[in-house]
Design a protein around this motif. Structure first.
Motif, PDB file in Angstrom:
ATOM      1  N   THR A  15       0.812  -1.224   0.000  1.00  0.00           N
ATOM      2  CA  THR A  15       0.000   0.000   0.000  1.00  0.00           C
ATOM      3  C   THR A  15       0.842   1.268   0.000  1.00  0.00           C
ATOM      4  N   ALA A  16       2.125   1.157   0.294  1.00  0.00           N
ATOM      5  CA  ALA A  16       2.953   2.358   0.440  1.00  0.00           C
ATOM      6  C   ALA A  16       4.416   2.017   0.188  1.00  0.00           C
ATOM      7  N   GLY A  17       5.215   3.062   0.071  1.00  0.00           N
ATOM      8  CA  GLY A  17       6.664   2.944   0.117  1.00  0.00           C
ATOM      9  C   GLY A  17       7.286   1.933  -0.828  1.00  0.00           C
ATOM     10  N   CYS A  36      -0.843  -7.095  -1.078  1.00  0.00           N
ATOM     11  CA  CYS A  36      -1.593  -7.089   0.177  1.00  0.00           C
ATOM     12  C   CYS A  36      -1.116  -5.969   1.084  1.00  0.00           C
ATOM     13  N   GLY A  37      -1.943  -5.680   2.073  1.00  0.00           N
ATOM     14  CA  GLY A  37      -1.686  -4.674   3.087  1.00  0.00           C
ATOM     15  C   GLY A  37      -2.952  -4.566   3.914  1.00  0.00           C
ATOM     16  N   ARG A  38      -2.898  -3.786   4.972  1.00  0.00           N
ATOM     17  CA  ARG A  38      -4.081  -3.669   5.824  1.00  0.00           C
ATOM     18  C   ARG A  38      -5.036  -2.582   5.346  1.00  0.00           C
ATOM     19  N   ARG A  39      -4.517  -1.560   4.649  1.00  0.00           N
ATOM     20  CA  ARG A  39      -5.362  -0.425   4.254  1.00  0.00           C
ATOM     21  C   ARG A  39      -6.017  -0.712   2.901  1.00  0.00           C
ATOM     22  N   ASN A  90       8.790 -10.448   0.375  1.00  0.00           N
ATOM     23  CA  ASN A  90       8.387 -10.248   1.772  1.00  0.00           C
ATOM     24  C   ASN A  90       8.830  -8.853   2.200  1.00  0.00           C
ATOM     25  N   ASN A  91       7.937  -7.879   2.014  1.00  0.00           N
ATOM     26  CA  ASN A  91       8.296  -6.483   2.269  1.00  0.00           C
ATOM     27  C   ASN A  91       7.596  -5.904   3.493  1.00  0.00           C
ATOM     28  N   ALA A  92       6.396  -6.387   3.823  1.00  0.00           N
ATOM     29  CA  ALA A  92       5.616  -5.801   4.928  1.00  0.00           C
ATOM     30  C   ALA A  92       6.470  -5.737   6.189  1.00  0.00           C
ATOM     31  N   GLY A  93       6.567  -4.568   6.765  1.00  0.00           N
ATOM     32  CA  GLY A  93       7.383  -4.434   7.961  1.00  0.00           C
ATOM     33  C   GLY A  93       7.386  -3.015   8.458  1.00  0.00           C
ATOM     34  N   LEU A  94       7.924  -2.850   9.644  1.00  0.00           N
ATOM     35  CA  LEU A  94       7.912  -1.522  10.249  1.00  0.00           C
ATOM     36  C   LEU A  94       8.857  -1.445  11.439  1.00  0.00           C
ATOM     37  N   ASP A 114       5.972  -9.335  15.695  1.00  0.00           N
ATOM     38  CA  ASP A 114       4.855 -10.041  15.051  1.00  0.00           C
ATOM     39  C   ASP A 114       4.811  -9.786  13.546  1.00  0.00           C
ATOM     40  N   THR A 115       5.159  -8.570  13.135  1.00  0.00           N
ATOM     41  CA  THR A 115       5.087  -8.248  11.698  1.00  0.00           C
ATOM     42  C   THR A 115       6.356  -8.691  10.976  1.00  0.00           C
ATOM     43  N   ASN A 116       7.502  -8.197  11.459  1.00  0.00           N
ATOM     44  CA  ASN A 116       8.748  -8.361  10.698  1.00  0.00           C
ATOM     45  C   ASN A 116       9.279  -9.791  10.733  1.00  0.00           C
ATOM     46  N   ASN A 141      13.412 -11.361   0.377  1.00  0.00           N
ATOM     47  CA  ASN A 141      13.067 -10.685   1.625  1.00  0.00           C
ATOM     48  C   ASN A 141      13.622  -9.262   1.620  1.00  0.00           C
ATOM     49  N   ILE A 142      12.826  -8.322   2.105  1.00  0.00           N
ATOM     50  CA  ILE A 142      13.341  -6.962   2.297  1.00  0.00           C
ATOM     51  C   ILE A 142      13.857  -6.891   3.730  1.00  0.00           C
ATOM     52  N   GLY A 143      15.177  -6.956   3.846  1.00  0.00           N
ATOM     53  CA  GLY A 143      15.815  -6.834   5.158  1.00  0.00           C
ATOM     54  C   GLY A 143      16.177  -5.385   5.386  1.00  0.00           C
ATOM     55  N   VAL A 156      15.310  -3.606  19.145  1.00  0.00           N
ATOM     56  CA  VAL A 156      14.311  -4.607  18.744  1.00  0.00           C
ATOM     57  C   VAL A 156      14.116  -4.591  17.224  1.00  0.00           C
ATOM     58  N   TYR A 157      14.034  -3.401  16.639  1.00  0.00           N
ATOM     59  CA  TYR A 157      13.925  -3.343  15.171  1.00  0.00           C
ATOM     60  C   TYR A 157      15.113  -4.070  14.536  1.00  0.00           C
ATOM     61  N   CYS A 158      16.323  -3.772  15.029  1.00  0.00           N
ATOM     62  CA  CYS A 158      17.515  -4.446  14.492  1.00  0.00           C
ATOM     63  C   CYS A 158      17.413  -5.953  14.704  1.00  0.00           C
ATOM     64  N   ASP A 186      18.735  -5.404   1.132  1.00  0.00           N
ATOM     65  CA  ASP A 186      18.918  -4.754   2.434  1.00  0.00           C
ATOM     66  C   ASP A 186      19.291  -3.279   2.276  1.00  0.00           C
ATOM     67  N   PRO A 187      18.291  -2.406   2.324  1.00  0.00           N
ATOM     68  CA  PRO A 187      18.589  -0.986   2.133  1.00  0.00           C
ATOM     69  C   PRO A 187      18.998  -0.277   3.422  1.00  0.00           C
ATOM     70  N   GLY A 188      19.681   0.855   3.227  1.00  0.00           N
ATOM     71  CA  GLY A 188      19.862   1.827   4.306  1.00  0.00           C
ATOM     72  C   GLY A 188      18.673   2.770   4.297  1.00  0.00           C
ATOM     73  N   LEU A 189      18.944   4.008   4.654  1.00  0.00           N
ATOM     74  CA  LEU A 189      17.892   5.025   4.793  1.00  0.00           C
ATOM     75  C   LEU A 189      17.102   5.219   3.487  1.00  0.00           C
ATOM     76  N   LYS A 196       7.568   8.083   9.781  1.00  0.00           N
ATOM     77  CA  LYS A 196       6.264   8.543  10.282  1.00  0.00           C
ATOM     78  C   LYS A 196       5.620   7.439  11.131  1.00  0.00           C
ATOM     79  N   VAL A 197       5.732   6.213  10.651  1.00  0.00           N
ATOM     80  CA  VAL A 197       5.183   5.077  11.407  1.00  0.00           C
ATOM     81  C   VAL A 197       5.989   4.873  12.689  1.00  0.00           C
ATOM     82  N   ARG A 198       7.311   4.920  12.566  1.00  0.00           N
ATOM     83  CA  ARG A 198       8.167   4.695  13.752  1.00  0.00           C
ATOM     84  C   ARG A 198       7.841   5.687  14.859  1.00  0.00           C
TER      85      ARG A 198
HETATM   86  N1  LIG Z   1      12.432   3.150   4.855  1.00  0.00           N
HETATM   87  C1  LIG Z   1      13.596   2.701   5.263  1.00  0.00           C
HETATM   88  O1  LIG Z   1      14.508   3.481   5.614  1.00  0.00           O
HETATM   89  C2  LIG Z   1      13.867   1.209   5.265  1.00  0.00           C
HETATM   90  C3  LIG Z   1      15.212   0.784   5.331  1.00  0.00           C
HETATM   91  C4  LIG Z   1      15.483  -0.573   5.343  1.00  0.00           C
HETATM   92  C5  LIG Z   1      14.456  -1.484   5.299  1.00  0.00           C
HETATM   93  N2  LIG Z   1      13.169  -1.062   5.250  1.00  0.00           N
HETATM   94  C6  LIG Z   1      12.115  -2.074   5.232  1.00  0.00           C
HETATM   95  O2  LIG Z   1      11.346  -1.915   4.063  1.00  0.00           O
HETATM   96  C7  LIG Z   1      10.045  -2.467   4.275  1.00  0.00           C
HETATM   97  C8  LIG Z   1       9.014  -1.471   3.774  1.00  0.00           C
HETATM   98  O3  LIG Z   1       9.104  -0.271   4.524  1.00  0.00           O
HETATM   99  P1  LIG Z   1       8.830   1.165   3.884  1.00  0.00           P
HETATM  100  O4  LIG Z   1      10.033   1.980   4.131  1.00  0.00           O
HETATM  101  O5  LIG Z   1       8.304   1.035   2.520  1.00  0.00           O
HETATM  102  O6  LIG Z   1       7.707   1.677   4.897  1.00  0.00           O
HETATM  103  P2  LIG Z   1       6.193   2.169   4.657  1.00  0.00           P
HETATM  104  O7  LIG Z   1       6.151   3.192   3.580  1.00  0.00           O
HETATM  105  O8  LIG Z   1       5.664   2.508   5.989  1.00  0.00           O
HETATM  106  O9  LIG Z   1       5.479   0.849   4.104  1.00  0.00           O
HETATM  107  C9  LIG Z   1       5.292  -0.278   4.927  1.00  0.00           C
HETATM  108  C10 LIG Z   1       4.318  -1.235   4.235  1.00  0.00           C
HETATM  109  O10 LIG Z   1       4.185  -2.402   5.076  1.00  0.00           O
HETATM  110  C11 LIG Z   1       2.801  -2.669   5.237  1.00  0.00           C
HETATM  111  N3  LIG Z   1       2.537  -3.338   6.507  1.00  0.00           N
HETATM  112  C12 LIG Z   1       2.931  -2.959   7.753  1.00  0.00           C
HETATM  113  N4  LIG Z   1       2.434  -3.806   8.672  1.00  0.00           N
HETATM  114  C13 LIG Z   1       1.719  -4.731   7.992  1.00  0.00           C
HETATM  115  C14 LIG Z   1       0.951  -5.861   8.371  1.00  0.00           C
HETATM  116  N5  LIG Z   1       0.822  -6.232   9.669  1.00  0.00           N
HETATM  117  N6  LIG Z   1       0.338  -6.596   7.417  1.00  0.00           N
HETATM  118  C15 LIG Z   1       0.459  -6.255   6.122  1.00  0.00           C
HETATM  119  N7  LIG Z   1       1.160  -5.192   5.690  1.00  0.00           N
HETATM  120  C16 LIG Z   1       1.774  -4.446   6.619  1.00  0.00           C
HETATM  121  C17 LIG Z   1       2.128  -1.295   5.163  1.00  0.00           C
HETATM  122  O11 LIG Z   1       0.784  -1.457   4.735  1.00  0.00           O
HETATM  123  P3  LIG Z   1      -0.497  -1.253   5.686  1.00  0.00           P
HETATM  124  O12 LIG Z   1      -0.171  -0.190   6.689  1.00  0.00           O
HETATM  125  O13 LIG Z   1      -1.562  -0.861   4.703  1.00  0.00           O
HETATM  126  O14 LIG Z   1      -0.748  -2.587   6.290  1.00  0.00           O
HETATM  127  C18 LIG Z   1       2.953  -0.637   4.065  1.00  0.00           C
HETATM  128  O15 LIG Z   1       2.441  -0.985   2.798  1.00  0.00           O
HETATM  129  C19 LIG Z   1       9.957  -2.804   5.757  1.00  0.00           C
HETATM  130  O16 LIG Z   1      10.170  -4.190   5.924  1.00  0.00           O
HETATM  131  C20 LIG Z   1      11.107  -2.004   6.363  1.00  0.00           C
HETATM  132  O17 LIG Z   1      11.587  -2.593   7.546  1.00  0.00           O
HETATM  133  C21 LIG Z   1      12.860   0.263   5.223  1.00  0.00           C
END
Ligand SMILES: NC(=O)c1ccc[n+]([C@@H]2O[C@H](COP(=O)([O-])OP(=O)(O)OC[C@H]3O[C@@H](n4cnc5c(N)ncnc54)[C@H](OP(=O)(O)O)[C@@H]3O)[C@@H](O)[C@H]2O)c1
Length: 260
Positions: A15-17, A36-39, A90-94, A114-116, A141-143, A156-158, A186-189, A196-198
Protein backbone atom coordinates in the motif's frame (compact mmCIF):
# COMPACT_ATOMS: atom_id res chain seq x y z
CA UNK A 1 17.44 -12.59 -18.04
CA UNK A 2 14.47 -14.08 -16.21
CA UNK A 3 11.48 -12.50 -17.94
CA UNK A 4 8.81 -11.29 -15.50
CA UNK A 5 6.08 -11.15 -18.14
CA UNK A 6 3.22 -13.40 -17.02
CA UNK A 7 5.07 -14.43 -13.87
CA UNK A 8 3.05 -14.22 -10.65
CA UNK A 9 4.62 -11.97 -8.04
CA UNK A 10 3.23 -11.61 -4.51
CA UNK A 11 4.30 -8.41 -2.75
CA UNK A 12 3.39 -7.97 0.91
CA UNK A 13 2.91 -4.44 2.27
CA UNK A 14 2.19 -2.90 -1.14
CA UNK A 15 0.00 0.00 0.00
CA UNK A 16 2.95 2.36 0.44
CA UNK A 17 6.66 2.94 0.12
CA UNK A 18 8.98 0.20 -1.09
CA UNK A 19 6.22 -2.37 -1.58
CA UNK A 20 4.15 -0.03 -3.75
CA UNK A 21 7.23 0.87 -5.80
CA UNK A 22 7.99 -2.84 -6.25
CA UNK A 23 4.42 -3.43 -7.44
CA UNK A 24 4.69 -0.59 -9.95
CA UNK A 25 8.05 -1.83 -11.24
CA UNK A 26 6.86 -5.42 -11.52
CA UNK A 27 3.71 -4.32 -13.33
CA UNK A 28 5.83 -2.31 -15.77
CA UNK A 29 7.71 -5.55 -16.46
CA UNK A 30 4.42 -7.29 -17.26
CA UNK A 31 4.08 -9.43 -14.14
CA UNK A 32 0.80 -10.75 -12.75
CA UNK A 33 0.52 -9.27 -9.28
CA UNK A 34 -0.81 -10.24 -5.89
CA UNK A 35 -0.67 -7.32 -3.48
CA UNK A 36 -1.59 -7.09 0.18
CA UNK A 37 -1.69 -4.67 3.09
CA UNK A 38 -4.08 -3.67 5.82
CA UNK A 39 -5.36 -0.43 4.25
CA UNK A 40 -7.92 -1.69 1.77
CA UNK A 41 -8.66 1.72 0.18
CA UNK A 42 -5.02 2.27 -0.79
CA UNK A 43 -4.77 -1.31 -1.97
CA UNK A 44 -7.77 -0.99 -4.28
CA UNK A 45 -6.50 2.35 -5.62
CA UNK A 46 -3.14 0.75 -6.44
CA UNK A 47 -4.76 -2.29 -8.03
CA UNK A 48 -7.03 -0.15 -10.22
CA UNK A 49 -4.08 2.01 -11.24
CA UNK A 50 -1.91 -0.98 -12.18
CA UNK A 51 -4.72 -2.62 -14.12
CA UNK A 52 -5.66 0.53 -16.03
CA UNK A 53 -2.17 1.91 -16.72
CA UNK A 54 -0.25 -1.34 -17.19
CA UNK A 55 -2.95 -3.73 -18.30
CA UNK A 56 -1.76 -6.42 -15.87
CA UNK A 57 -3.79 -8.86 -13.81
CA UNK A 58 -3.75 -7.85 -10.16
CA UNK A 59 -5.31 -9.55 -7.16
CA UNK A 60 -5.58 -7.33 -4.05
CA UNK A 61 -6.00 -8.90 -0.61
CA UNK A 62 -6.66 -6.89 2.52
CA UNK A 63 -4.46 -8.88 4.85
CA UNK A 64 -2.61 -8.40 8.12
CA UNK A 65 0.45 -10.65 7.89
CA UNK A 66 0.41 -11.01 11.69
CA UNK A 67 -2.67 -13.19 11.50
CA UNK A 68 -1.44 -16.72 10.73
CA UNK A 69 -4.83 -18.23 9.94
CA UNK A 70 -5.81 -15.31 7.68
CA UNK A 71 -2.51 -15.63 5.82
CA UNK A 72 -2.97 -19.38 5.31
CA UNK A 73 -6.57 -18.91 4.20
CA UNK A 74 -5.76 -16.05 1.80
CA UNK A 75 -2.98 -17.98 0.08
CA UNK A 76 -4.80 -21.31 -0.07
CA UNK A 77 -7.86 -19.68 -1.64
CA UNK A 78 -6.16 -17.63 -4.34
CA UNK A 79 -7.96 -17.57 -7.72
CA UNK A 80 -6.53 -20.34 -9.90
CA UNK A 81 -4.72 -17.95 -12.25
CA UNK A 82 -2.82 -16.49 -9.26
CA UNK A 83 -2.26 -19.72 -7.32
CA UNK A 84 1.23 -20.59 -8.57
CA UNK A 85 3.40 -17.86 -7.10
CA UNK A 86 6.73 -17.47 -8.90
CA UNK A 87 8.22 -14.71 -6.73
CA UNK A 88 7.40 -13.68 -3.17
CA UNK A 89 8.60 -10.27 -2.03
CA UNK A 90 8.39 -10.25 1.77
CA UNK A 91 8.30 -6.48 2.27
CA UNK A 92 5.62 -5.80 4.93
CA UNK A 93 7.38 -4.43 7.96
CA UNK A 94 7.91 -1.52 10.25
CA UNK A 95 9.77 0.10 13.07
CA UNK A 96 7.50 1.13 15.92
CA UNK A 97 8.88 3.39 18.63
CA UNK A 98 12.47 4.41 19.24
CA UNK A 99 14.58 4.43 22.37
CA UNK A 100 16.41 2.27 24.89
CA UNK A 101 15.15 -1.28 25.25
CA UNK A 102 14.00 -0.77 28.83
CA UNK A 103 11.91 2.25 27.83
CA UNK A 104 10.20 0.80 24.75
CA UNK A 105 6.43 0.40 24.86
CA UNK A 106 5.75 -3.36 25.03
CA UNK A 107 3.10 -2.96 22.33
CA UNK A 108 5.75 -1.54 19.97
CA UNK A 109 7.99 -4.52 20.69
CA UNK A 110 5.16 -6.93 19.95
CA UNK A 111 4.13 -5.28 16.68
CA UNK A 112 7.68 -5.29 15.30
CA UNK A 113 8.33 -8.94 16.15
CA UNK A 114 4.86 -10.04 15.05
CA UNK A 115 5.09 -8.25 11.70
CA UNK A 116 8.75 -8.36 10.70
CA UNK A 117 9.51 -11.87 11.93
CA UNK A 118 6.36 -13.89 12.55
CA UNK A 119 4.38 -12.34 9.68
CA UNK A 120 7.24 -12.96 7.27
CA UNK A 121 7.40 -16.57 8.47
CA UNK A 122 3.65 -17.12 8.08
CA UNK A 123 3.65 -15.82 4.50
CA UNK A 124 6.82 -17.69 3.58
CA UNK A 125 5.54 -20.95 5.00
CA UNK A 126 2.28 -20.62 3.08
CA UNK A 127 3.98 -19.81 -0.23
CA UNK A 128 7.11 -21.99 -0.19
CA UNK A 129 5.20 -25.28 -0.03
CA UNK A 130 3.87 -24.75 -3.56
CA UNK A 131 7.30 -23.65 -4.77
CA UNK A 132 8.82 -26.88 -3.45
CA UNK A 133 6.12 -28.93 -5.21
CA UNK A 134 6.89 -27.12 -8.48
CA UNK A 135 10.66 -27.07 -7.80
CA UNK A 136 10.65 -23.44 -8.85
CA UNK A 137 10.36 -20.01 -7.27
CA UNK A 138 12.13 -17.09 -5.67
CA UNK A 139 11.78 -15.62 -2.18
CA UNK A 140 13.05 -12.04 -1.91
CA UNK A 141 13.07 -10.68 1.62
CA UNK A 142 13.34 -6.96 2.30
CA UNK A 143 15.81 -6.83 5.16
CA UNK A 144 17.86 -3.80 6.11
CA UNK A 145 21.38 -2.71 6.90
CA UNK A 146 19.88 -2.90 10.42
CA UNK A 147 20.06 -6.66 9.87
CA UNK A 148 23.84 -6.43 9.75
CA UNK A 149 24.65 -3.69 12.28
CA UNK A 150 22.79 -2.33 15.29
CA UNK A 151 22.22 1.31 16.07
CA UNK A 152 21.19 3.07 19.28
CA UNK A 153 17.49 3.19 20.09
CA UNK A 154 16.65 0.39 17.69
CA UNK A 155 17.59 -2.85 19.44
CA UNK A 156 14.31 -4.61 18.74
CA UNK A 157 13.92 -3.34 15.17
CA UNK A 158 17.51 -4.45 14.49
CA UNK A 159 16.80 -7.81 16.12
CA UNK A 160 13.89 -8.35 13.75
CA UNK A 161 16.06 -7.51 10.74
CA UNK A 162 18.89 -9.74 12.01
CA UNK A 163 16.18 -12.41 12.15
CA UNK A 164 15.32 -11.72 8.51
CA UNK A 165 19.00 -12.25 7.64
CA UNK A 166 19.01 -15.55 9.55
CA UNK A 167 15.71 -16.71 8.05
CA UNK A 168 16.99 -15.92 4.55
CA UNK A 169 20.21 -17.85 5.12
CA UNK A 170 18.41 -20.73 6.85
CA UNK A 171 15.78 -21.00 4.12
CA UNK A 172 18.54 -21.19 1.52
CA UNK A 173 19.94 -24.21 3.37
CA UNK A 174 16.51 -25.78 3.80
CA UNK A 175 15.90 -25.47 0.06
CA UNK A 176 19.26 -26.95 -0.92
CA UNK A 177 18.86 -29.20 -3.93
CA UNK A 178 15.83 -27.34 -5.28
CA UNK A 179 15.74 -24.68 -7.99
CA UNK A 180 14.22 -22.13 -5.60
CA UNK A 181 16.17 -18.91 -5.16
CA UNK A 182 16.39 -17.08 -1.83
CA UNK A 183 17.57 -13.49 -1.63
CA UNK A 184 17.55 -10.50 0.63
CA UNK A 185 17.60 -6.86 -0.42
CA UNK A 186 18.92 -4.75 2.43
CA UNK A 187 18.59 -0.99 2.13
CA UNK A 188 19.86 1.83 4.31
CA UNK A 189 17.89 5.03 4.79
CA UNK A 190 14.91 5.22 2.39
CA UNK A 191 12.53 8.18 2.45
CA UNK A 192 9.08 6.59 2.87
CA UNK A 193 6.41 6.59 5.59
CA UNK A 194 8.77 4.39 7.62
CA UNK A 195 9.79 7.16 10.05
CA UNK A 196 6.26 8.54 10.28
CA UNK A 197 5.18 5.08 11.41
CA UNK A 198 8.17 4.70 13.75
CA UNK A 199 7.42 8.01 15.47
CA UNK A 200 3.67 7.39 15.55
CA UNK A 201 2.83 10.28 13.25
CA UNK A 202 5.22 12.88 14.73
CA UNK A 203 6.21 14.50 11.42
CA UNK A 204 8.86 16.77 12.93
CA UNK A 205 10.80 13.74 14.14
CA UNK A 206 10.10 11.84 10.94
CA UNK A 207 11.24 14.65 8.65
CA UNK A 208 14.42 15.13 10.70
CA UNK A 209 15.53 11.63 9.69
CA UNK A 210 15.77 12.72 6.05
CA UNK A 211 16.87 16.31 6.63
CA UNK A 212 20.04 17.69 5.06
CA UNK A 213 20.95 14.42 3.38
CA UNK A 214 20.04 12.48 0.26
CA UNK A 215 18.29 9.27 1.24
CA UNK A 216 17.34 6.46 -1.11
CA UNK A 217 13.82 6.59 -2.50
CA UNK A 218 11.45 3.63 -2.73
CA UNK A 219 12.06 3.32 -6.48
CA UNK A 220 15.79 2.73 -5.83
CA UNK A 221 14.94 -0.32 -3.74
CA UNK A 222 12.36 -1.52 -6.27
CA UNK A 223 15.04 -1.26 -8.93
CA UNK A 224 17.32 -3.48 -6.82
CA UNK A 225 14.50 -5.99 -6.27
CA UNK A 226 13.83 -6.10 -10.01
CA UNK A 227 17.54 -6.67 -10.63
CA UNK A 228 17.59 -9.60 -8.20
CA UNK A 229 14.37 -11.03 -9.64
CA UNK A 230 15.47 -10.87 -13.27
CA UNK A 231 18.85 -12.63 -13.12
CA UNK A 232 19.09 -15.83 -15.18
CA UNK A 233 17.47 -18.77 -13.37
CA UNK A 234 20.84 -20.25 -12.30
CA UNK A 235 21.93 -17.00 -10.57
CA UNK A 236 20.84 -16.43 -6.98
CA UNK A 237 21.81 -12.97 -5.68
CA UNK A 238 22.03 -13.87 -2.02
CA UNK A 239 22.34 -10.43 -0.41
CA UNK A 240 22.10 -7.05 -2.04
CA UNK A 241 22.97 -4.14 0.26
CA UNK A 242 22.29 -0.63 -0.97
CA UNK A 243 22.62 2.74 0.69
CA UNK A 244 22.65 6.34 -0.38
CA UNK A 245 26.11 7.61 -1.28
CA UNK A 246 25.63 9.86 1.77
CA UNK A 247 25.34 6.90 4.18
CA UNK A 248 28.44 4.98 5.22
CA UNK A 249 27.04 2.89 8.09
CA UNK A 250 23.83 2.62 10.09
CA UNK A 251 24.93 5.63 12.13
CA UNK A 252 27.15 7.58 9.71
CA UNK A 253 24.99 9.82 7.53
CA UNK A 254 26.44 12.88 5.86
CA UNK A 255 24.04 15.70 6.73
CA UNK A 256 25.97 18.52 5.09
CA UNK A 257 23.21 19.14 2.57
CA UNK A 258 20.93 17.66 -0.09
CA UNK A 259 23.33 18.35 -2.96
CA UNK A 260 25.14 15.59 -4.79
N1 LIG B 1 12.43 3.15 4.86
C1 LIG B 1 13.60 2.70 5.26
O1 LIG B 1 14.51 3.48 5.61
C2 LIG B 1 13.87 1.21 5.26
C3 LIG B 1 15.21 0.78 5.33
C4 LIG B 1 15.48 -0.57 5.34
C5 LIG B 1 14.46 -1.48 5.30
N2 LIG B 1 13.17 -1.06 5.25
C6 LIG B 1 12.12 -2.07 5.23
O2 LIG B 1 11.35 -1.92 4.06
C7 LIG B 1 10.05 -2.47 4.27
C8 LIG B 1 9.01 -1.47 3.77
O3 LIG B 1 9.10 -0.27 4.52
P1 LIG B 1 8.83 1.17 3.88
O4 LIG B 1 10.03 1.98 4.13
O5 LIG B 1 8.30 1.04 2.52
O6 LIG B 1 7.71 1.68 4.90
P2 LIG B 1 6.19 2.17 4.66
O7 LIG B 1 6.15 3.19 3.58
O8 LIG B 1 5.66 2.51 5.99
O9 LIG B 1 5.48 0.85 4.10
C9 LIG B 1 5.29 -0.28 4.93
C10 LIG B 1 4.32 -1.24 4.23
O10 LIG B 1 4.19 -2.40 5.08
C11 LIG B 1 2.80 -2.67 5.24
N3 LIG B 1 2.54 -3.34 6.51
C12 LIG B 1 2.93 -2.96 7.75
N4 LIG B 1 2.43 -3.81 8.67
C13 LIG B 1 1.72 -4.73 7.99
C14 LIG B 1 0.95 -5.86 8.37
N5 LIG B 1 0.82 -6.23 9.67
N6 LIG B 1 0.34 -6.60 7.42
C15 LIG B 1 0.46 -6.25 6.12
N7 LIG B 1 1.16 -5.19 5.69
C16 LIG B 1 1.77 -4.45 6.62
C17 LIG B 1 2.13 -1.30 5.16
O11 LIG B 1 0.78 -1.46 4.74
P3 LIG B 1 -0.50 -1.25 5.69
O12 LIG B 1 -0.17 -0.19 6.69
O13 LIG B 1 -1.56 -0.86 4.70
O14 LIG B 1 -0.75 -2.59 6.29
C18 LIG B 1 2.95 -0.64 4.07
O15 LIG B 1 2.44 -0.98 2.80
C19 LIG B 1 9.96 -2.80 5.76
O16 LIG B 1 10.17 -4.19 5.92
C20 LIG B 1 11.11 -2.00 6.36
O17 LIG B 1 11.59 -2.59 7.55
C21 LIG B 1 12.86 0.26 5.22
Amino acid sequence: MYDLADKTIFITGATAGIGRACAQAAAAAGARLIICGRRSGMLVTLRDDLVSTRGVDCHAMTLDVRNASDVAEAISSLPSNFANIDILVNNAGLASGYGPLHELDPDDVEVMIDTNVKGLLYVTRAVVTGMVERNSGHIINIGSIAGHDVYPGASVYCATKFAVTAITDGLKLDLHGTNIRVSTVDPGLVETDFSKVRFHGDMDRANAVYAKTVPLVAEDVADAVLYVATRPPHVDVRTLILTSVKQSSVTMVDRSGRDL
